[in-house]
Design a protein around this motif. Structure first.
Motif, PDB file in Angstrom:
ATOM      1  N   ALA A 338      26.203 -12.623   2.485  1.00  0.00           N
ATOM      2  CA  ALA A 338      26.624 -11.843   3.654  1.00  0.00           C
ATOM      3  C   ALA A 338      26.657 -10.364   3.318  1.00  0.00           C
ATOM      4  O   ALA A 338      26.293  -9.508   4.146  1.00  0.00           O
ATOM      5  CB  ALA A 338      28.007 -12.314   4.118  1.00  0.00           C
ATOM      6  N   GLU A 341      23.194  -9.043   3.426  1.00  0.00           N
ATOM      7  CA  GLU A 341      22.695  -9.013   4.798  1.00  0.00           C
ATOM      8  C   GLU A 341      23.168  -7.729   5.481  1.00  0.00           C
ATOM      9  O   GLU A 341      22.402  -7.087   6.223  1.00  0.00           O
ATOM     10  CB  GLU A 341      23.168 -10.243   5.577  1.00  0.00           C
ATOM     11  CG  GLU A 341      22.490 -11.542   5.197  1.00  0.00           C
ATOM     12  CD  GLU A 341      20.987 -11.522   5.464  1.00  0.00           C
ATOM     13  OE1 GLU A 341      20.546 -10.893   6.442  1.00  0.00           O
ATOM     14  OE2 GLU A 341      20.262 -12.135   4.652  1.00  0.00           O
ATOM     15  N   TYR A 342      24.442  -7.365   5.209  1.00  0.00           N
ATOM     16  CA  TYR A 342      24.957  -6.109   5.757  1.00  0.00           C
ATOM     17  C   TYR A 342      24.241  -4.913   5.126  1.00  0.00           C
ATOM     18  O   TYR A 342      23.880  -3.938   5.802  1.00  0.00           O
ATOM     19  CB  TYR A 342      26.468  -5.998   5.512  1.00  0.00           C
ATOM     20  CG  TYR A 342      27.321  -6.883   6.407  1.00  0.00           C
ATOM     21  CD1 TYR A 342      27.197  -6.823   7.801  1.00  0.00           C
ATOM     22  CD2 TYR A 342      28.276  -7.740   5.853  1.00  0.00           C
ATOM     23  CE1 TYR A 342      27.984  -7.620   8.600  1.00  0.00           C
ATOM     24  CE2 TYR A 342      29.067  -8.538   6.656  1.00  0.00           C
ATOM     25  CZ  TYR A 342      28.919  -8.476   8.033  1.00  0.00           C
ATOM     26  OH  TYR A 342      29.693  -9.265   8.833  1.00  0.00           O
ATOM     27  N   THR A 345      20.964  -3.581   6.361  1.00  0.00           N
ATOM     28  CA  THR A 345      20.908  -2.918   7.685  1.00  0.00           C
ATOM     29  C   THR A 345      21.414  -1.493   7.640  1.00  0.00           C
ATOM     30  O   THR A 345      21.556  -0.860   8.692  1.00  0.00           O
ATOM     31  CB  THR A 345      21.737  -3.725   8.699  1.00  0.00           C
ATOM     32  OG1 THR A 345      23.096  -3.751   8.283  1.00  0.00           O
ATOM     33  CG2 THR A 345      21.221  -5.147   8.835  1.00  0.00           C
ATOM     34  N   SER A 359      25.089   3.474  11.033  1.00  0.00           N
ATOM     35  CA  SER A 359      25.387   2.521   9.944  1.00  0.00           C
ATOM     36  C   SER A 359      26.878   2.474   9.577  1.00  0.00           C
ATOM     37  O   SER A 359      27.276   1.713   8.679  1.00  0.00           O
ATOM     38  CB  SER A 359      24.586   2.889   8.687  1.00  0.00           C
ATOM     39  OG  SER A 359      23.200   2.815   8.937  1.00  0.00           O
ATOM     40  N   LYS A 361      29.394   1.248  11.166  1.00  0.00           N
ATOM     41  CA  LYS A 361      30.026  -0.044  11.416  1.00  0.00           C
ATOM     42  C   LYS A 361      29.703  -1.034  10.314  1.00  0.00           C
ATOM     43  O   LYS A 361      30.587  -1.721   9.793  1.00  0.00           O
ATOM     44  CB  LYS A 361      29.567  -0.590  12.766  1.00  0.00           C
ATOM     45  CG  LYS A 361      30.258  -1.931  13.100  1.00  0.00           C
ATOM     46  CD  LYS A 361      29.826  -2.445  14.465  1.00  0.00           C
ATOM     47  CE  LYS A 361      30.565  -3.740  14.804  1.00  0.00           C
ATOM     48  NZ  LYS A 361      30.479  -4.761  13.767  1.00  0.00           N
ATOM     49  N   VAL A 362      28.425  -1.104   9.933  1.00  0.00           N
ATOM     50  CA  VAL A 362      28.065  -2.073   8.901  1.00  0.00           C
ATOM     51  C   VAL A 362      28.672  -1.688   7.552  1.00  0.00           C
ATOM     52  O   VAL A 362      29.072  -2.540   6.756  1.00  0.00           O
ATOM     53  CB  VAL A 362      26.526  -2.209   8.806  1.00  0.00           C
ATOM     54  CG1 VAL A 362      25.898  -0.951   8.217  1.00  0.00           C
ATOM     55  CG2 VAL A 362      26.140  -3.408   7.977  1.00  0.00           C
ATOM     56  N   ASP A 365      32.090  -2.992   7.518  1.00  0.00           N
ATOM     57  CA  ASP A 365      32.138  -4.433   7.192  1.00  0.00           C
ATOM     58  C   ASP A 365      31.993  -4.655   5.684  1.00  0.00           C
ATOM     59  O   ASP A 365      32.640  -5.536   5.108  1.00  0.00           O
ATOM     60  CB  ASP A 365      31.024  -5.163   7.950  1.00  0.00           C
ATOM     61  CG  ASP A 365      31.238  -5.156   9.464  1.00  0.00           C
ATOM     62  OD1 ASP A 365      32.414  -5.050   9.890  1.00  0.00           O
ATOM     63  OD2 ASP A 365      30.249  -5.270  10.207  1.00  0.00           O
ATOM     64  N   ILE A 366      31.118  -3.852   5.072  1.00  0.00           N
ATOM     65  CA  ILE A 366      30.931  -3.967   3.620  1.00  0.00           C
ATOM     66  C   ILE A 366      32.235  -3.595   2.881  1.00  0.00           C
ATOM     67  O   ILE A 366      32.658  -4.281   1.941  1.00  0.00           O
ATOM     68  CB  ILE A 366      29.767  -3.068   3.154  1.00  0.00           C
ATOM     69  CG1 ILE A 366      28.448  -3.628   3.685  1.00  0.00           C
ATOM     70  CG2 ILE A 366      29.745  -2.955   1.630  1.00  0.00           C
ATOM     71  CD1 ILE A 366      27.257  -2.724   3.437  1.00  0.00           C
TER      72      ILE A 366
END
Length: 451
Positions: A338, A341-342, A345, A359, A361-362, A365-366
């Protein structure tokens, strides 16, 4: 006669004022007083009124001269090894001079004595006596050499009956050789027993404190058979094996050495129990019913997240983790997948290392994933497709990897957890011959560093 009377009075006064105890090396004085009888008949002398040796020796009525009053007083002092020396004074009236009657002749004598007692410390003490003195009969005096036998019969330790028979040989021709028989009371005294325990100070190891003969006059206050000076607990009865101290809880540790005398315990813990078996005695265990290490006072170390790793050793005390990862959760393959995958992007401006605002937001998440694994380290990799020169691609990939590392650090990820490197076009994951392949090769990866 008047001088002898004074002597008798002085001796009697001395007797009344003295303390009374046993005559021996501790108590050397003895005073005797009583009556005496003079017999001049069985003396084997050449006198016309005398008979042969011991002839009618016990003929009291015909030959004995007795004054019916206290007529003899003697004082002696013990000097050691059964010997005593002393002085004796006596007075009498002579009305029987052997087989002849006499006209109430006065008789008085002063004698020095040396006495040897054969057996001491018994009820009957026989002795022999020798000495010399001077005897007066109606003012006519003569020196005498004396020898006698006698015994003391003790009613008590202090008071006894004295019986003695003495032959007195007169030196001068005009002297009268005779037997003198003595009977009276003897009082022995002179020793000191300060504590009144019946053991005189000279033989008393504890003369100021009343004690027992078995302990040389020292006391046994608690009556346990161990004298106080050798009793570690003189006021509490206890067995010899514990030096006179009791063992109230019966655990084999005497009370004076037992930190927990009312509760059975273990010798290695000075008589205290260890209820939870953790090696910390209950009196020092802050958690006596719950096993714990000594360094934490017998309590178990706290483990807030319940993962079996105590908080002191748990790098993630509020998150369930593994021992292998020091109490922190481990990054699983699913998490790693996961994460990448982040990372794929993350968008950059074309030909630059600046990260596009889209970027954020991603990247957030990371950051959320990395925060869950605070003990894990990650390596950030930058990759490009084959467009452009190798040198350009290598430089660009390093700059983009550095840019991601800088972003993550600026948002709270510790710098010692992150490293970065650029690999240019050297590690493609798809063909650079197609547009989609080149898109896949232009990427950032964030991989767990396995130690």
């Amino acid at each position: 006669m008047k001088h002898l009377s004074k002597l008798l009075v002085a001796c009697l006064l001395f007797t009344g004022l003295s303390s009374i105890n046993a005559q021996d090396k501790n108590n050397p004085w003895q005073v005797s007083f009583g009556a005496n009888a003079i017999d001049v008949y069985p003396t084997n002398s050449d006198k016309s009124y005398a008979g042969t040796w011991f002839d009618e020796y016990f003929n009291v009525s015909d030959h004995w001269n007795i004054l019916p009053s206290i007529s003899t007083v003697a004082v002696s002092r013990y000097v050691g090894d059964g010997f005593s020396v002393g002085i004796r004074g006596s007075l009498n009236k002579i009305d029987k001079l052997g087989d002849m009657d006499a006209d109430d002749l006065s008789h008085y004598a002063v004698d020095g004595t040396i006495k040897y007692t054969f057996v001491q410390g018994t009820t009957i003490e026989p002795y022999i006596e020798i000495g010399g003195g001077y005897t007066w009969i109606d003012e006519i005096g003569a020196g005498t050499l004396n020898g006698g036998l006698g015994f003391n019969f003790w009613f008590t330790e202090n008071l006894g009956l004295n019986i003695q028979s003495t032959y007195k040989h007169a030196f001068e021709d005009y002297g009268v050789p005779h037997f003198q028989h003595l009977a009276g009371l003897s009082i022995r005294f002179g020793g000191t027993d300060t504590d009144g325990d019946g053991i005189y100070d000279k033989d008393d190891a504890c003369p100021e404190v009343a004690g027992l003969a078995a302990f040389n006059g020292c006391p046994d206050s608690d009556g346990d058979g161990i004298e106080d000076s050798k009793d570690a607990c003189p006021n509490e009865a206890g067995p010899l094996e514990f030096n006179g101290c009791p063992d109230s809880d019966g655990d084999g540790v005497p009370d004076n050495l037992d930190d927990c005398p009312e509760v059975p315990g273990l010798k290695e813990f000075n008589g205290c129990p260890d209820s939870d078996g953790d090696g910390v005695p209950d009196n020092k265990d802050e958690c006596p019913n719950e096993a714990g290490p000594a360094e934490n006072n017998g309590c178990p170390w706290p483990d807030r997240d319940g993962d079996g790793i105590p908080d002191k050793d748990d790098l993630c005390p509020d998150k369930v983790g593994t021992v292998a990862n020091n109490g922190c959760p481990e990054v699983t393959e699913e998490v790693q997948k996961a994460l990448n995958e982040y990372a794929k992007t993350i968008l950059f401006d074309i030909g630059k290392s600046s990260i596009k605002a889209d970027s954020e937001k991603v990247l957030g998440d990371i950051i959320a994933i990395l925060t869950q694994y605070p003990n894990s380290k990650f390596h950030i990799e930058g990759h490009t497709d084959s467009s452009g020169s190798d040198a350009l691609n290598m430089r660009l990939s390093k700059e983009r990897a550095n840019a991601v590392e800088a972003y993550l650090e600026s948002h709270g990820i510790a710098s010692d957890r992150l490293t970065s490197e650029g690999y240019g076009e050297t590690k493609p994951i798809a063909s650079n011959a197609t547009r989609d392949g080149r898109r896949q090769n232009r990427r950032v990866e964030i991989n767990l560093v396995k130690e």
